[in-house]
Design a protein around this motif. Sequence first.
Motif, mmCIF file in Angstrom:
data_model
loop_
_atom_site.group_PDB
_atom_site.id
_atom_site.type_symbol
_atom_site.label_atom_id
_atom_site.label_comp_id
_atom_site.label_asym_id
_atom_site.label_seq_id
_atom_site.Cartn_x
_atom_site.Cartn_y
_atom_site.Cartn_z
ATOM 1 N N ILE A 1 22.616 -21.383 -27.350
ATOM 2 C CA ILE A 1 21.883 -20.152 -27.021
ATOM 3 C C ILE A 1 22.138 -19.095 -28.092
ATOM 4 O O ILE A 1 21.219 -18.380 -28.501
ATOM 5 N N LYS A 2 23.378 -18.998 -28.579
ATOM 6 C CA LYS A 2 23.701 -17.996 -29.600
ATOM 7 C C LYS A 2 23.010 -18.282 -30.929
ATOM 8 O O LYS A 2 22.625 -17.371 -31.645
ATOM 9 N N GLU A 3 22.857 -19.565 -31.267
ATOM 10 C CA GLU A 3 22.352 -19.931 -32.586
ATOM 11 C C GLU A 3 20.832 -20.001 -32.680
ATOM 12 O O GLU A 3 20.269 -19.745 -33.737
ATOM 13 N N GLN A 4 20.140 -20.342 -31.617
ATOM 14 C CA GLN A 4 18.690 -20.570 -31.681
ATOM 15 C C GLN A 4 17.935 -19.422 -31.022
ATOM 16 O O GLN A 4 18.029 -19.217 -29.818
ATOM 17 N N ALA A 5 17.181 -18.718 -31.827
ATOM 18 C CA ALA A 5 16.404 -17.592 -31.309
ATOM 19 C C ALA A 5 15.317 -18.061 -30.340
ATOM 20 O O ALA A 5 15.023 -17.380 -29.360
ATOM 21 N N SER A 6 14.721 -19.208 -30.614
ATOM 22 C CA SER A 6 13.667 -19.705 -29.717
ATOM 23 C C SER A 6 14.242 -20.049 -28.349
ATOM 24 O O SER A 6 13.597 -19.825 -27.319
ATOM 25 N N LEU A 7 15.450 -20.561 -28.315
ATOM 26 C CA LEU A 7 16.105 -20.868 -27.046
ATOM 27 C C LEU A 7 16.460 -19.586 -26.295
ATOM 28 O O LEU A 7 16.322 -19.515 -25.066
ATOM 29 N N GLN A 8 16.889 -18.584 -27.036
ATOM 30 C CA GLN A 8 17.169 -17.285 -26.417
ATOM 31 C C GLN A 8 15.913 -16.722 -25.763
ATOM 32 O O GLN A 8 15.945 -16.233 -24.638
ATOM 33 N N THR A 9 14.809 -16.805 -26.480
ATOM 34 C CA THR A 9 13.549 -16.271 -25.966
ATOM 35 C C THR A 9 13.091 -17.018 -24.729
ATOM 36 O O THR A 9 12.670 -16.409 -23.752
ATOM 37 N N SER A 10 13.204 -18.329 -24.743
ATOM 38 C CA SER A 10 12.698 -19.103 -23.611
ATOM 39 C C SER A 10 13.616 -19.035 -22.399
ATOM 40 O O SER A 10 13.161 -19.220 -21.268
ATOM 41 N N LEU A 11 14.896 -18.759 -22.588
ATOM 42 C CA LEU A 11 15.827 -18.731 -21.460
ATOM 43 C C LEU A 11 16.123 -17.326 -20.956
ATOM 44 O O LEU A 11 16.185 -17.093 -19.747
ATOM 45 N N ILE A 12 16.333 -16.404 -21.861
ATOM 46 C CA ILE A 12 16.773 -15.065 -21.462
ATOM 47 C C ILE A 12 15.602 -14.151 -21.117
ATOM 48 O O ILE A 12 15.684 -13.357 -20.183
ATOM 49 N N SER A 13 14.492 -14.257 -21.839
ATOM 50 C CA SER A 13 13.354 -13.358 -21.607
ATOM 51 C C SER A 13 12.815 -13.404 -20.179
ATOM 52 O O SER A 13 12.537 -12.341 -19.607
ATOM 53 N N PRO A 14 12.652 -14.577 -19.555
ATOM 54 C CA PRO A 14 12.173 -14.564 -18.164
ATOM 55 C C PRO A 14 13.112 -13.812 -17.216
ATOM 56 O O PRO A 14 12.649 -13.121 -16.305
#
Length: 147
Positions: free
Chosen positions: A31-44
């Motif tokens: 989660i810390k390293e991948q911005a796309s993963l941050q967006t898909s998990l944290i944004s909702p």
Amino acid sequence: MTRILNIFKIVIGILAAIFFVRIMIESDDAIKEQASLQTSLISPDLYLAYIILGITVLLVLIFTFVGIFRGNIKKTLISVGLFALVVLISYFGFAGDFGTGFSTSDTETLSESGALWIGTGLYTFYILALAAIVSMFVSTVKKAITS
């Protein structure tokens, strides 16, 4: 109405649980390293929190105005005026130069206006806390004297 609110609470709870499980499945490092993963998990989660906050603020405002117009509006306006007076006294009377140049982030520093408003908030808190303590003390003394 109660049934609709219960269904709404259940839906929100289920959505929050799903978002929580999705985050827990992934590793912290990924989660810390991948911005796309941050967006898909944290944004909702953030959008859900913003929606709940917006609904809460809207309901508080609605019920506040309904309560004001049903109750004694004169007492309400006096209380709001006294609070505004305390804020004005704090702003013009006490909040001085607390210094500027404090780092608020890597690229920004605290402005003079920001420092003034921080001082205003602190002094407003101090005045209201002192008023609450004095009123509790006076109330206790009055009860002790009368009984």
